[in-house]
Design an enzyme around this catalytic site. Structure first.
Site, short mmCIF file in Angstrom:
data_model
loop_
_atom_site.label_atom_id
_atom_site.label_comp_id
_atom_site.label_asym_id
_atom_site.label_seq_id
_atom_site.Cartn_x
_atom_site.Cartn_y
_atom_site.Cartn_z
N ASP A 106 70.30 16.16 46.81
CA ASP A 106 71.21 16.32 47.93
C ASP A 106 71.65 14.96 48.48
OD1 ASP A 106 68.65 15.73 48.87
OD2 ASP A 106 68.57 17.35 50.33
N ASP A 109 68.81 8.16 49.95
CA ASP A 109 68.57 7.49 51.23
C ASP A 109 67.86 6.16 50.95
OD1 ASP A 109 68.37 7.16 54.01
OD2 ASP A 109 66.53 8.30 54.16
N PHE A 158 71.13 11.14 60.63
CA PHE A 158 70.36 12.23 60.04
C PHE A 158 71.21 13.49 60.02
CE2 PHE A 158 67.28 15.57 59.50
CZ PHE A 158 66.51 15.02 58.50
N VAL A 159 71.43 14.02 58.82
CA VAL A 159 72.35 15.15 58.67
C VAL A 159 71.62 16.38 58.14
CG1 VAL A 159 74.41 13.75 58.36
CG2 VAL A 159 73.03 14.33 56.35
N ARG A 171 69.28 24.63 56.39
CA ARG A 171 69.75 24.48 55.01
C ARG A 171 70.95 25.36 54.72
NH1 ARG A 171 65.95 21.41 52.11
NH2 ARG A 171 63.76 21.77 52.59
P1 IMP Z 1 64.75 8.83 49.78
O1 IMP Z 1 63.52 8.90 48.90
O2 IMP Z 1 64.49 8.09 51.05
O3 IMP Z 1 65.99 8.36 49.07
O4 IMP Z 1 64.97 10.28 50.34
C1 IMP Z 1 65.57 11.26 49.67
C2 IMP Z 1 65.18 12.58 50.30
O5 IMP Z 1 65.03 12.46 51.72
C3 IMP Z 1 66.30 13.56 50.09
O6 IMP Z 1 66.07 14.32 48.93
C4 IMP Z 1 66.23 14.42 51.33
O7 IMP Z 1 65.36 15.50 51.12
C5 IMP Z 1 65.63 13.55 52.39
N1 IMP Z 1 66.66 13.02 53.34
C6 IMP Z 1 67.11 11.75 53.44
N2 IMP Z 1 68.03 11.63 54.42
C7 IMP Z 1 68.17 12.87 54.94
C8 IMP Z 1 69.01 13.42 55.99
O8 IMP Z 1 69.83 12.75 56.64
N3 IMP Z 1 68.86 14.74 56.23
C9 IMP Z 1 67.98 15.55 55.55
N4 IMP Z 1 67.20 15.08 54.56
C10 IMP Z 1 67.29 13.76 54.26
MG MG Z 2 65.20 16.37 49.17
#
Ligand code: IMP
Ligand code: MG
Length: 187
Positions: A106, A109, A158-159, A171
């Protein structure tokens, strides 16, 4: 078909990506996938739970033979910040060796989740490995990672919606919006 537009969810401050914009961009991503893969068979790996809605819509935009698998990574708990190191909670059931693998998530980040998952899959020696994300918060990266296909680059907010959750809620919203600050507290 109901003609009316559903009301904005009361916990949403602003809509960042509308339902129509998502639909349009998912169509374009399908065309991008076709350009890259032609009619090759794909092994699609969706990251649960966030990527489920996006993956379901994206796969219906391509007519390639597709094998679908899901893996589950935990990193968030009930917070809006990643809780340290992501962990693999549920692994692959399909073999990916010598397959064209497309990982779908999705949102990209910090990059930790996709860096972990792609490293793991690369170790299984797929024929090719690419990553498709609906959203990319470019400014938040803690480890270097870029996706091959990106739906929308978004600011550091944060979305929720269209698969993205806060504490497992929201969701099923049809558009993607910024959660009101007063809702971003642990229950
Ligand atoms: P990363 O490992 O920090 O890149 O995080 C990725 C995961 O964090 C994604 O698969 C999402 O499940 C969650 N995530 C990151 N940012 C958001 C947000 O703004 N809203 C909801 N879930 C998020
Ligand atoms: Mg995720």
């Amino acid at each position: 078909m109901a003609a009316s537009t559903p009301a904005l969810h009361p916990d949403i401050e602003t809509v960042l990506v509308s339902e129509e914009a998502i639909r349009q961009r998912v169509r374009e991503l399908g065309a991008e996938l076709k350009r890259v893969y032609g009619s090759e068979e794909l092994t699609v790996i969706a990251l649960m739970n966030g990527a489920i809605l996006f993956t379901a819509d994206l796969l219906r935009q391509i007519d390639n033979p597709v094998r679908l698998d899901c893996i589950r990574i935990s990193s968030y708990g009930n917070a809006t910040e990643s809780q340290g190191k992501p962990k693999l909670v549920h692994s692959l059931t399909l073999d990916v060796t010598d397959r064209h693998v497309l990982i779908v998530d999705d949102i990209l980040d910090t990059g930790k989740t996709l860096a972990l998952v792609s490293g793991m899959i690369r170790g299984l020696q797929p024929a090719s490995l690419r990553v498709c994300v609906l959203l990319d918060k470019k400014g938040r990266r803690q480890v270097p990672f870029e996706a091959d296909f990106v739906g929308f680059v978004i600011p550091d907010k944060f979305v929720v919606g269209y698969g993205l959750d806060y504490a497992e809620r929201y969701r099923n919203l049809t558009s993607i919006g910024v959660l009101k600050a007063e809702r971003q507290k642990s229950p």
